[in-house]
Design a protein around this motif. Sequence first.
Motif, PDB file in Angstrom:
ATOM      1  N   THR A   1       2.508  -5.696  -6.829  1.00  0.00           N
ATOM      2  CA  THR A   1       1.153  -5.133  -6.810  1.00  0.00           C
ATOM      3  C   THR A   1       1.128  -3.923  -5.888  1.00  0.00           C
ATOM      4  O   THR A   1       1.464  -4.040  -4.707  1.00  0.00           O
ATOM      5  CB  THR A   1       0.126  -6.169  -6.322  1.00  0.00           C
ATOM      6  OG1 THR A   1       0.125  -7.283  -7.229  1.00  0.00           O
ATOM      7  CG2 THR A   1      -1.272  -5.575  -6.254  1.00  0.00           C
ATOM      8  N   VAL A   2       0.760  -2.772  -6.426  1.00  0.00           N
ATOM      9  CA  VAL A   2       0.705  -1.540  -5.628  1.00  0.00           C
ATOM     10  C   VAL A   2      -0.747  -1.078  -5.530  1.00  0.00           C
ATOM     11  O   VAL A   2      -1.393  -0.804  -6.547  1.00  0.00           O
ATOM     12  CB  VAL A   2       1.560  -0.414  -6.243  1.00  0.00           C
ATOM     13  CG1 VAL A   2       1.473   0.846  -5.378  1.00  0.00           C
ATOM     14  CG2 VAL A   2       3.010  -0.856  -6.406  1.00  0.00           C
ATOM     15  N   HIS A   3      -1.260  -1.003  -4.305  1.00  0.00           N
ATOM     16  CA  HIS A   3      -2.562  -0.385  -4.038  1.00  0.00           C
ATOM     17  C   HIS A   3      -2.278   1.069  -3.650  1.00  0.00           C
ATOM     18  O   HIS A   3      -1.816   1.339  -2.537  1.00  0.00           O
ATOM     19  CB  HIS A   3      -3.290  -1.100  -2.897  1.00  0.00           C
ATOM     20  CG  HIS A   3      -3.536  -2.562  -3.156  1.00  0.00           C
ATOM     21  ND1 HIS A   3      -4.478  -3.013  -4.052  1.00  0.00           N
ATOM     22  CD2 HIS A   3      -2.944  -3.669  -2.630  1.00  0.00           C
ATOM     23  CE1 HIS A   3      -4.471  -4.339  -4.063  1.00  0.00           C
ATOM     24  NE2 HIS A   3      -3.553  -4.760  -3.223  1.00  0.00           N
ATOM     25  N   ASP A   4      -2.484   1.990  -4.583  1.00  0.00           N
ATOM     26  CA  ASP A   4      -2.167   3.391  -4.294  1.00  0.00           C
ATOM     27  C   ASP A   4      -3.440   4.170  -3.989  1.00  0.00           C
ATOM     28  O   ASP A   4      -4.453   4.036  -4.667  1.00  0.00           O
ATOM     29  CB  ASP A   4      -1.391   4.036  -5.448  1.00  0.00           C
ATOM     30  CG  ASP A   4      -2.136   3.970  -6.773  1.00  0.00           C
ATOM     31  OD1 ASP A   4      -2.730   2.919  -7.065  1.00  0.00           O
ATOM     32  OD2 ASP A   4      -2.140   4.980  -7.507  1.00  0.00           O
ATOM     33  N   PHE A   5      -3.360   4.957  -2.945  1.00  0.00           N
ATOM     34  CA  PHE A   5      -4.455   5.808  -2.493  1.00  0.00           C
ATOM     35  C   PHE A   5      -3.995   7.257  -2.574  1.00  0.00           C
ATOM     36  O   PHE A   5      -2.822   7.556  -2.345  1.00  0.00           O
ATOM     37  CB  PHE A   5      -4.824   5.504  -1.032  1.00  0.00           C
ATOM     38  CG  PHE A   5      -5.480   4.174  -0.808  1.00  0.00           C
ATOM     39  CD1 PHE A   5      -6.844   4.087  -0.566  1.00  0.00           C
ATOM     40  CD2 PHE A   5      -4.732   3.003  -0.821  1.00  0.00           C
ATOM     41  CE1 PHE A   5      -7.450   2.859  -0.351  1.00  0.00           C
ATOM     42  CE2 PHE A   5      -5.327   1.774  -0.602  1.00  0.00           C
ATOM     43  CZ  PHE A   5      -6.693   1.701  -0.365  1.00  0.00           C
ATOM     44  N   ASP A   6      -4.931   8.156  -2.857  1.00  0.00           N
ATOM     45  CA  ASP A   6      -4.608   9.577  -2.836  1.00  0.00           C
ATOM     46  C   ASP A   6      -4.801  10.135  -1.437  1.00  0.00           C
ATOM     47  O   ASP A   6      -5.788   9.813  -0.761  1.00  0.00           O
ATOM     48  CB  ASP A   6      -5.496  10.332  -3.825  1.00  0.00           C
ATOM     49  CG  ASP A   6      -5.036  10.138  -5.251  1.00  0.00           C
ATOM     50  OD1 ASP A   6      -4.038  10.778  -5.630  1.00  0.00           O
ATOM     51  OD2 ASP A   6      -5.650   9.325  -5.970  1.00  0.00           O
ATOM     52  N   ASP A   7      -3.854  10.976  -1.016  1.00  0.00           N
ATOM     53  CA  ASP A   7      -4.002  11.666   0.261  1.00  0.00           C
ATOM     54  C   ASP A   7      -5.265  12.528   0.208  1.00  0.00           C
ATOM     55  O   ASP A   7      -5.556  13.155  -0.810  1.00  0.00           O
ATOM     56  CB  ASP A   7      -2.768  12.543   0.500  1.00  0.00           C
ATOM     57  CG  ASP A   7      -2.802  13.243   1.835  1.00  0.00           C
ATOM     58  OD1 ASP A   7      -3.616  12.855   2.688  1.00  0.00           O
ATOM     59  OD2 ASP A   7      -2.003  14.177   2.033  1.00  0.00           O
ATOM     60  N   THR A   8      -6.001  12.534   1.305  1.00  0.00           N
ATOM     61  CA  THR A   8      -7.277  13.263   1.318  1.00  0.00           C
ATOM     62  C   THR A   8      -7.251  14.516   2.182  1.00  0.00           C
ATOM     63  O   THR A   8      -8.199  15.303   2.152  1.00  0.00           O
ATOM     64  CB  THR A   8      -8.406  12.351   1.837  1.00  0.00           C
ATOM     65  OG1 THR A   8      -8.044  11.853   3.137  1.00  0.00           O
ATOM     66  CG2 THR A   8      -8.636  11.188   0.886  1.00  0.00           C
ATOM     67  N   GLY A   9      -6.187  14.723   2.958  1.00  0.00           N
ATOM     68  CA  GLY A   9      -6.187  15.853   3.880  1.00  0.00           C
ATOM     69  C   GLY A   9      -5.050  16.824   3.633  1.00  0.00           C
ATOM     70  O   GLY A   9      -3.951  16.429   3.254  1.00  0.00           O
TER      71      GLY A   9
ATOM     72  N   VAL B   1       0.861  -1.188   0.000  1.00  0.00           N
ATOM     73  CA  VAL B   1       0.000   0.000   0.000  1.00  0.00           C
ATOM     74  C   VAL B   1       0.893   1.233   0.000  1.00  0.00           C
ATOM     75  O   VAL B   1       1.889   1.295   0.733  1.00  0.00           O
ATOM     76  CB  VAL B   1      -0.934   0.013   1.234  1.00  0.00           C
ATOM     77  CG1 VAL B   1      -1.549   1.401   1.451  1.00  0.00           C
ATOM     78  CG2 VAL B   1      -2.037  -1.022   1.079  1.00  0.00           C
ATOM     79  N   MET B   2       0.522   2.216  -0.833  1.00  0.00           N
ATOM     80  CA  MET B   2       1.248   3.488  -0.866  1.00  0.00           C
ATOM     81  C   MET B   2       0.235   4.630  -0.942  1.00  0.00           C
ATOM     82  O   MET B   2      -0.863   4.467  -1.486  1.00  0.00           O
ATOM     83  CB  MET B   2       2.203   3.525  -2.061  1.00  0.00           C
ATOM     84  CG  MET B   2       3.284   2.448  -2.005  1.00  0.00           C
ATOM     85  SD  MET B   2       4.401   2.454  -3.449  1.00  0.00           S
ATOM     86  CE  MET B   2       5.211   4.039  -3.239  1.00  0.00           C
ATOM     87  N   ILE B   3       0.603   5.786  -0.375  1.00  0.00           N
ATOM     88  CA  ILE B   3      -0.293   6.950  -0.340  1.00  0.00           C
ATOM     89  C   ILE B   3       0.322   8.086  -1.155  1.00  0.00           C
ATOM     90  O   ILE B   3       1.405   8.575  -0.827  1.00  0.00           O
ATOM     91  CB  ILE B   3      -0.535   7.430   1.117  1.00  0.00           C
ATOM     92  CG1 ILE B   3      -0.996   6.281   2.022  1.00  0.00           C
ATOM     93  CG2 ILE B   3      -1.544   8.590   1.125  1.00  0.00           C
ATOM     94  CD1 ILE B   3      -2.348   5.712   1.696  1.00  0.00           C
ATOM     95  N   ARG B   4      -0.394   8.505  -2.211  1.00  0.00           N
ATOM     96  CA  ARG B   4       0.097   9.577  -3.087  1.00  0.00           C
ATOM     97  C   ARG B   4      -0.040  10.927  -2.369  1.00  0.00           C
ATOM     98  O   ARG B   4      -1.135  11.320  -1.967  1.00  0.00           O
ATOM     99  CB  ARG B   4      -0.695   9.583  -4.393  1.00  0.00           C
ATOM    100  CG  ARG B   4      -0.276  10.677  -5.375  1.00  0.00           C
ATOM    101  CD  ARG B   4      -1.029  10.584  -6.686  1.00  0.00           C
ATOM    102  NE  ARG B   4      -0.609   9.383  -7.427  1.00  0.00           N
ATOM    103  CZ  ARG B   4      -1.296   8.236  -7.483  1.00  0.00           C
ATOM    104  NH1 ARG B   4      -2.468   8.134  -6.837  1.00  0.00           N
ATOM    105  NH2 ARG B   4      -0.858   7.211  -8.168  1.00  0.00           N
TER     106      ARG B   4
END
Length: 308
Positions: free
Chosen positions: A59-67, A11-14
Amino acid sequence: MMQLQAPQSVVMIRPHHFRSNPETQADNAFQRASIGDVAGAARAEFDGVVAALRDHGVTVHDFDDTGAETPDSVFPNNWFSTHAGGHVAVYPMYAANRRRERRWDVIDLLKTRYRVQDVIDYSGLEQDGLALEGTGAMVLDHIGRVAYVARSHRADPVLLERFCTHFNFEPIVFDAADAEGRPVYHTNVLMAVGTGIALVGLEMISDPARRAMVQERLEETGRDVIVLSAHQINEFAGNAIELSGRQGPVLAISARAMAALTPEQIKRIEAQVRILPLSIPTIETAGGSVRCMIAGLHLARRNERDLT
């Protein structure tokens, strides 16, 4: 196939509001103040890392930062970890603004895509002033069942004991400091443990007996222990992670860290894994490197029929 020490999925956070974090500057000697608006550069570096990992079959599950108030969100390995058998831990954070990084949509994805049996949430202990910042504070040997921990504000000893009891690790705790005597803020800048290798800044472990113990425990599992200098640690050579790629294991490490390694060290690493250097100079100004960006998933995937 899931590898015990080298996960195939992460998991990674953009980052969208990346900058140096004033709340962590006091005890993170690796951090540098941001000059100007660096968010765009950090995001481009992040996307380059994701593309490189995917090219190698990770396999990368990337999420966008929301705050907008989460400058360190690009470092998700501090707020959760995953463990074989379907176990997930959620951690209390030291800095107040880092507590906002926890994402329950990330945990929901894990439950949907992977076999999760339980989630143990320690984060409420922040109210008691306790912190244990995940696989930043702890470097976990999933094979030898050891949690290596440098003492700091980010690793409460009582909470560490509780985690090790719940997750079946033996804690090995030591003091570690840089040349100026400043404590190492996160253990994962000091050492990286792979399947057949370990990169460790042994000279920064203050007590000779503990230093020898760390080396001995790593060698017991058959690993080649590659000793890093304090300079190499400062260049983030200890902040690497082994992952399982399409054609075997890869060591994800920053280009800056790679440049600090000697030819002999590179030869020993390449005898075990393929080195994947990644250029992230902007992100490294926040005091973390490639390892900090990656939350490895030590979970079994659900079958396709379970997802429909």
